[in-house]
Design an enzyme around this catalytic site. Structure first.
Site, PDB file in Angstrom:
ATOM      1  N   ASN A  57       0.735  -1.194   0.234  1.00  0.00           N
ATOM      2  CA  ASN A  57       0.490  -0.132   0.123  1.00  0.00           C
ATOM      3  C   ASN A  57       0.937   1.475   0.100  1.00  0.00           C
ATOM      4  OD1 ASN A  57      -2.209   1.382   0.147  1.00  0.00           O
ATOM      5  ND2 ASN A  57      -2.987   1.036   2.199  1.00  0.00           N
ATOM      6  N   ARG A 167     -13.693  -5.982  15.451  1.00  0.00           N
ATOM      7  CA  ARG A 167     -12.217  -4.711  15.561  1.00  0.00           C
ATOM      8  C   ARG A 167     -12.902  -3.275  15.772  1.00  0.00           C
ATOM      9  NH1 ARG A 167      -7.487  -2.091  12.378  1.00  0.00           N
ATOM     10  NH2 ARG A 167      -9.329  -0.510  11.785  1.00  0.00           N
ATOM     11  N   TYR A 179      -6.863   7.202  14.380  1.00  0.00           N
ATOM     12  CA  TYR A 179      -7.066   5.637  12.850  1.00  0.00           C
ATOM     13  C   TYR A 179      -8.165   5.230  13.043  1.00  0.00           C
ATOM     14  CZ  TYR A 179      -5.710   1.188  10.907  1.00  0.00           C
ATOM     15  OH  TYR A 179      -6.128   0.215  11.169  1.00  0.00           O
ATOM     16  N   ASP A 229      -7.400  -1.868  17.665  1.00  0.00           N
ATOM     17  CA  ASP A 229      -6.121  -1.758  17.012  1.00  0.00           C
ATOM     18  C   ASP A 229      -5.147  -0.252  17.273  1.00  0.00           C
ATOM     19  OD1 ASP A 229      -3.486  -1.735  15.724  1.00  0.00           O
ATOM     20  OD2 ASP A 229      -4.553  -1.766  13.457  1.00  0.00           O
ATOM     21  N   HIS A 231      -2.303   0.565  16.227  1.00  0.00           N
ATOM     22  CA  HIS A 231      -1.854   1.318  14.794  1.00  0.00           C
ATOM     23  C   HIS A 231      -0.406   1.813  15.246  1.00  0.00           C
ATOM     24  CE1 HIS A 231      -1.631   1.899  10.555  1.00  0.00           C
ATOM     25  NE2 HIS A 231      -2.491   1.192  10.769  1.00  0.00           N
ATOM     26  N   GLU A 255      -4.050  -4.536  19.290  1.00  0.00           N
ATOM     27  CA  GLU A 255      -2.683  -4.527  18.004  1.00  0.00           C
ATOM     28  C   GLU A 255      -1.931  -3.675  17.852  1.00  0.00           C
ATOM     29  OE1 GLU A 255      -4.962  -5.379  14.225  1.00  0.00           O
ATOM     30  OE2 GLU A 255      -3.486  -3.929  13.114  1.00  0.00           O
ATOM     31  N   GLU A 281       1.660  -7.331  11.211  1.00  0.00           N
ATOM     32  CA  GLU A 281       1.331  -6.927  10.104  1.00  0.00           C
ATOM     33  C   GLU A 281       3.193  -6.278   9.513  1.00  0.00           C
ATOM     34  OE1 GLU A 281      -2.505  -4.739  10.888  1.00  0.00           O
ATOM     35  OE2 GLU A 281      -1.185  -2.519  10.028  1.00  0.00           O
ATOM     36  N   ARG A 302       0.569 -11.435  13.241  1.00  0.00           N
ATOM     37  CA  ARG A 302      -0.012 -10.486  12.052  1.00  0.00           C
ATOM     38  C   ARG A 302       0.290 -10.334  10.457  1.00  0.00           C
ATOM     39  NH1 ARG A 302      -4.598  -8.410  11.766  1.00  0.00           N
ATOM     40  NH2 ARG A 302      -3.781  -6.181  11.322  1.00  0.00           N
ATOM     41  N   GLU A 358      -7.961 -11.294   9.629  1.00  0.00           N
ATOM     42  CA  GLU A 358      -9.145 -10.088   9.528  1.00  0.00           C
ATOM     43  C   GLU A 358      -9.577 -10.100   8.261  1.00  0.00           C
ATOM     44  OE1 GLU A 358      -6.347  -7.123   9.348  1.00  0.00           O
ATOM     45  OE2 GLU A 358      -7.780  -5.632  10.060  1.00  0.00           O
ATOM     46  N   TRP A 421       1.752   6.428  12.487  1.00  0.00           N
ATOM     47  CA  TRP A 421       0.721   6.908  11.705  1.00  0.00           C
ATOM     48  C   TRP A 421       0.364   5.661  12.159  1.00  0.00           C
ATOM     49  CZ3 TRP A 421      -1.849   3.657   7.723  1.00  0.00           C
ATOM     50  CH2 TRP A 421      -3.360   4.460   8.242  1.00  0.00           C
TER      51      TRP A 421
HETATM   52  C1  GCO Z   1      -5.507  -2.938  10.111  1.00  0.00           C
HETATM   53  C2  GCO Z   1      -4.489  -2.319   9.837  1.00  0.00           C
HETATM   54  C3  GCO Z   1      -4.981  -1.429   8.472  1.00  0.00           C
HETATM   55  C4  GCO Z   1      -3.312  -1.003   7.702  1.00  0.00           C
HETATM   56  C5  GCO Z   1      -3.521  -1.104   6.215  1.00  0.00           C
HETATM   57  C6  GCO Z   1      -1.772   0.111   6.230  1.00  0.00           C
HETATM   58  O1  GCO Z   1      -5.038  -4.011  11.357  1.00  0.00           O
HETATM   59  O2  GCO Z   1      -6.136  -3.762   8.911  1.00  0.00           O
HETATM   60  O3  GCO Z   1      -3.284  -1.699  10.424  1.00  0.00           O
HETATM   61  O4  GCO Z   1      -5.796  -0.760   8.504  1.00  0.00           O
HETATM   62  O5  GCO Z   1      -3.492   0.322   8.475  1.00  0.00           O
HETATM   63  O6  GCO Z   1      -3.335  -2.149   5.785  1.00  0.00           O
HETATM   64  O7  GCO Z   1      -1.990  -0.394   4.412  1.00  0.00           O
HETATM   65 MG    MG Z   2      -3.802  -3.135  12.378  1.00  0.00          MG
END
Ligand code: GCO
Ligand code: MG
Length: 421
Positions: A57, A167, A179, A229, A231, A255, A281, A302, A358, A421
């Site tokens: 992404n 979530r 976020y 999350d 983040h 998360e 992730e 993840r 997810e 972020w």
């Molecule tokens: C999630 C993730 C996504 C990411 C996105 C970035 O847990 O689903 O944090 O929302 O922000 O995949 O490209």
């Molecule tokens: Mg995430």
């Protein structure tokens, strides 16, 4: 039919022979049916082809070029059946290992080869991995709202649709674009050509999140699984505090509570809380989470197929995690294409230490470009029995959606300092 004495294995013409599996074409397809996706299509001499997702992404073209300019020339003429050797070749052979661009490119090749193998063997990929361990993969959806009441309504809607796990994210008073919160139908973070600048306020966030989950338990009871999350927004000690404050609401997981490059920081969170933790992730290899897993500092990993080097590498990671009672909880946001979702679901159907998957709905346009056979039933995703990964691409339709540059937002503190972020 020829025999081994008549023809060398290099030119053997019979079905299933090396010659039949020879890669004759590899094509990188970039399309934007609502969002950008990079797909690799590998075709063998027999005409059987396989697909792999290579979407990263906001940095899509870097992987497209890595594949097109540096990987594709290496694929032509090779045996599509040597999946492990191909993985080792691309990983070791590049000299420059790991990292999201490299590992997403390797993943695309790897998944395409598993897809081809499945089609040639006439078996779905979960069968090649060792067969079914479960009937369906438990999934969680994404509920969000500008405030607690709106987020709670959204959670209710998921429960009505049969979701067993949700979530939940909500707006943070005083924070313009928190976020996970969106007023559009599906949450889609990569919104603009240049990164959107958002402002972050940790104290306000730490105040509102426990209030959100207190309300969700009041409104929806104790049986729905709830996830959240962070983040990567908190420092280790702040993360420890949030994990402790959320204990009464029994989250399925918290998360990315803090950035995980410093894997030791999770020791601090663990010391203060029994809230289950999920991470990874943004990881690309087993080395990124080795300390976290072998010290049992997390409960769910993840890292999924597309950013973790494909089925071949993630299988290794999942087996390692199983030794340490860590379960899988694959990333599955909309920026992972249906090709990744299909491959992940075969994996989820097989992997013994499965936790959760997810799942966000793709747009109708995306679903039309990537027809697939997985279906959602009663809170679980079910793979089909189509040979391979069960996901295809409509190339003509894909061509109607040209690449549109989009980047993820950035976050700054109120004084202007860059934040995560
Ligand atoms: C999630 C993730 C996504 C990411 C996105 C970035 O847990 O689903 O944090 O929302 O922000 O995949 O490209
Ligand atoms: Mg995430």
């Amino acid at each position: 039919m020829s025999t081994a004495t008549e023809t060398s294995t290099h030119t053997h013409p019979e079905p299933g022979s090396r010659n039949d599996r020879e890669i004759v074409d590899a094509k990188v397809i970039v399309t934007c049916p609502g969002r950008n996706f990079v797909t690799l299509k590998i075709t063998t001499r027999s005409g059987v082809y396989g697909l792999g997702d290579a979407t990263l992404n906001g940095r899509e073209l870097a992987v497209a070029s890595y594949l097109q300019d540096h990987v594709v020339p290496n694929l032509i003429g090779r045996d599509a059946g040597r999946i492990e050797d191909m993985w080792q070749f691309l990983h070791r052979g590049a000299y420059w290992r790991r990292g999201p661009v490299t590992m997403s490119a390797i993943a695309a090749v790897d998944v395409a080869l598993w897809d081809i193998l499945g089609k040639m063997a006439n078996l779905p990929v979960y069968q090649l991995l060792g067969g079914r361990s479960r009937e369906g993969a438990l999934v969680y959806g994404h509920a969000n709202g500008r405030d607690i009441a709106e987020a709670s309504d959204a959670v209710g809607k998921f429960i009505e649709q049969g979701f067993l796990a949700v979530r939940a994210q909500c707006g943070v008073p005083g924070v313009k674009k928190a976020y996970g919160v969106s007023n559009a139908k599906g949450y889609e973070p990569a919104e603009s050509e240049l990164p959107l600048e958002t402002v972050w306020n940790t104290p306000r966030y730490l105040e509102v999140v426990p209030q959100l989950f207190e309300q969700l338990r009041k409104d929806h009871g104790n049986h729905v699984e709830l996830l959240h999350d962070v983040h990567h927004r908190l420092t280790p000690i702040e993360a420890a505090r949030l994990a402790r404050d959320l204990e009464p609401y029994r989250l399925f997981w918290l998360e990315d509570a803090t950035p995980a490059e410093n894997q030791k920081s999770f020791e601090l969170i663990r010391k203060h809380s029994v809230t289950a933790l999920a991470v990874g992730e943004v990881f690309n290899s087993i080395w990124d989470c080795k300390h976290l897993i072998e010290n049992q500092l997390i409960d769910y990993i993840r890292t999924t197929i597309v950013h973790g080097g494909g089925i071949t590498h993630v299988r290794r990671l999942a087996d390692f995690a199983a030794l340490h009672s860590v379960r899988t909880g694959f990333h599955g946001a909309t920026d992972l294409s249906p090709v990744t979702m299909g491959a992940a679901l075969h994996f989820d159907t097989w992997v013994p230490n499965f936790g959760i998957q997810e799942y966000m709905f793709h747009t109708d346009e995306t679903d039309e470009v990537f027809p697939h056979d997985y279906v959602l039933r009663a809170g679980r995703l079910h793979v089909g029995d189509t040979p391979g990964i069960g996901v295809d691409i409509d190339e003509k339709l894909a061509a109607k959606y040209p690449y549109a540059p989009k980047q993820l937002p950035v976050a700054r503190l109120e004084d202007g300092s860059m934040w995560d972020w």
